[in-house]
Design a protein around this motif. Sequence first.
Motif, mmCIF file in Angstrom:
data_model
loop_
_atom_site.group_PDB
_atom_site.id
_atom_site.type_symbol
_atom_site.label_atom_id
_atom_site.label_comp_id
_atom_site.label_asym_id
_atom_site.label_seq_id
_atom_site.Cartn_x
_atom_site.Cartn_y
_atom_site.Cartn_z
ATOM 1 N N UNK A 153 0.785 -1.338 0.065
ATOM 2 C CA UNK A 153 0.011 -0.030 -0.055
ATOM 3 C C UNK A 153 1.021 1.320 -0.039
ATOM 4 N N UNK A 154 0.305 2.319 -0.745
ATOM 5 C CA UNK A 154 0.949 3.537 -0.736
ATOM 6 C C UNK A 154 0.011 4.573 -0.699
ATOM 7 N N UNK A 155 0.014 5.621 0.266
ATOM 8 C CA UNK A 155 -1.174 6.505 0.564
ATOM 9 C C UNK A 155 -1.148 7.652 1.391
ATOM 10 N N UNK A 156 -2.202 8.397 1.899
ATOM 11 C CA UNK A 156 -2.053 9.487 2.547
ATOM 12 C C UNK A 156 -3.186 9.361 3.580
ATOM 13 N N UNK A 157 -2.696 9.761 4.861
ATOM 14 C CA UNK A 157 -3.688 9.654 5.887
ATOM 15 C C UNK A 157 -3.683 10.792 6.734
ATOM 16 N N UNK A 158 -4.802 11.225 7.147
ATOM 17 C CA UNK A 158 -4.995 12.430 8.215
ATOM 18 C C UNK A 158 -5.593 12.180 9.483
ATOM 19 N N UNK A 159 -5.201 12.477 10.390
ATOM 20 C CA UNK A 159 -6.200 12.457 11.737
ATOM 21 C C UNK A 159 -6.109 13.544 12.374
ATOM 22 N N UNK A 160 -7.372 13.960 12.989
ATOM 23 C CA UNK A 160 -7.443 15.178 13.425
ATOM 24 C C UNK A 160 -8.184 14.896 14.770
ATOM 25 N N UNK A 161 -7.689 15.419 16.129
ATOM 26 C CA UNK A 161 -8.177 15.079 17.526
ATOM 27 C C UNK A 161 -8.318 16.537 17.834
ATOM 28 N N UNK A 162 -9.617 16.808 17.990
ATOM 29 C CA UNK A 162 -10.208 18.114 18.521
ATOM 30 C C UNK A 162 -11.079 17.832 19.731
ATOM 31 N N UNK A 163 -10.490 17.848 20.910
ATOM 32 C CA UNK A 163 -11.262 17.529 22.103
ATOM 33 C C UNK A 163 -11.468 18.505 23.144
ATOM 34 N N UNK A 164 -12.489 18.580 23.802
ATOM 35 C CA UNK A 164 -12.913 19.646 24.849
ATOM 36 C C UNK A 164 -13.178 18.878 26.003
ATOM 37 N N UNK B 254 -7.555 20.086 23.346
ATOM 38 C CA UNK B 254 -6.571 19.759 22.321
ATOM 39 C C UNK B 254 -7.136 19.891 21.055
ATOM 40 N N UNK B 255 -6.359 20.407 20.106
ATOM 41 C CA UNK B 255 -6.703 20.481 18.650
ATOM 42 C C UNK B 255 -5.194 20.032 17.661
ATOM 43 N N UNK B 256 -5.162 18.876 17.458
ATOM 44 C CA UNK B 256 -4.059 18.423 16.892
ATOM 45 C C UNK B 256 -4.323 17.701 15.528
ATOM 46 N N UNK B 257 -3.581 17.872 14.730
ATOM 47 C CA UNK B 257 -3.645 17.234 13.353
ATOM 48 C C UNK B 257 -2.353 16.622 12.910
ATOM 49 N N UNK B 258 -2.709 15.188 12.333
ATOM 50 C CA UNK B 258 -1.311 14.687 12.103
ATOM 51 C C UNK B 258 -1.658 14.213 10.509
ATOM 52 N N UNK B 259 -0.741 14.352 9.607
ATOM 53 C CA UNK B 259 -0.841 13.994 8.223
ATOM 54 C C UNK B 259 0.367 13.659 7.688
ATOM 55 N N UNK B 260 0.215 12.894 6.421
ATOM 56 C CA UNK B 260 1.323 12.591 5.793
ATOM 57 C C UNK B 260 1.349 11.084 5.119
#
Length: 254
Positions: free
Chosen positions: A221-232, A239-245
Amino acid sequence: MKKALLTASLATLLSAPVMADTVAGLYVGGQGWQTDTSGSFADTNSLANFNFDDETNTAFYVAVEHPLPLIPNLKVNHTSLDSQGKTTLQSDFTFNGTTYLAETGVSTLSDITTTDFILYYELFDNDLVSFDVGLNGKYVDGMLTVSPIAAEEESAVEGSREFSGVVPMVYSRVQVGLPFTGLAAYAEGSYLSIDDHKLSDFQVAVTYAFIDSLAVDMTVQVGYRRVNIDIEDLDNVYADLEYDGAFAGLEIHF
């Protein structure tokens, strides 16, 4: 009679790919993920923005699919979301009872893992297209740490916060294949927006099956992933954190 035989033959050919995919199977996979992290966190709703270095994170998953009606399939996916960096604060920042003054240089550590427990149904499953839909219970477990870079800083105290919780999400996956080539592409994701929590986890990839046998299949597999964690206020953490790549992975199907 000839029409009946022709109809039966066509029905057999059309149903063959579907029947092949309804046999119970085990999927095991792993991914290496080059992660670009951005965002902010705090233990109040006054978040501070931090700089994070690029990191290589990992994800491992196992899925069990079966032909039993009404009983959902199961997938478990464990992902590391580790990041660290150095930031010069633009304003005073209080974390875990310690105040860090403006212009203070701080090191930050985001040590987070997520584990997805996904129950899903296959609405379509053949060589041309497959479509899954279900529910995901995403368990988020992490620790956020802030510490001054220089020991001589006036407020040379490290502050840490641990947090954890299960967040329910909607899950879906669609895959389109090119028969007889081993090539396919898929899009997979989970999403939630409820109360003050907003979480999303999406990935798209191109895959190639370089081993396709009765005993085992192996796919890269070759691809792109994005995770956003916006918690209150999850265990007193905001936290408002974004991980992508980009990521590369290998999947084995028994």
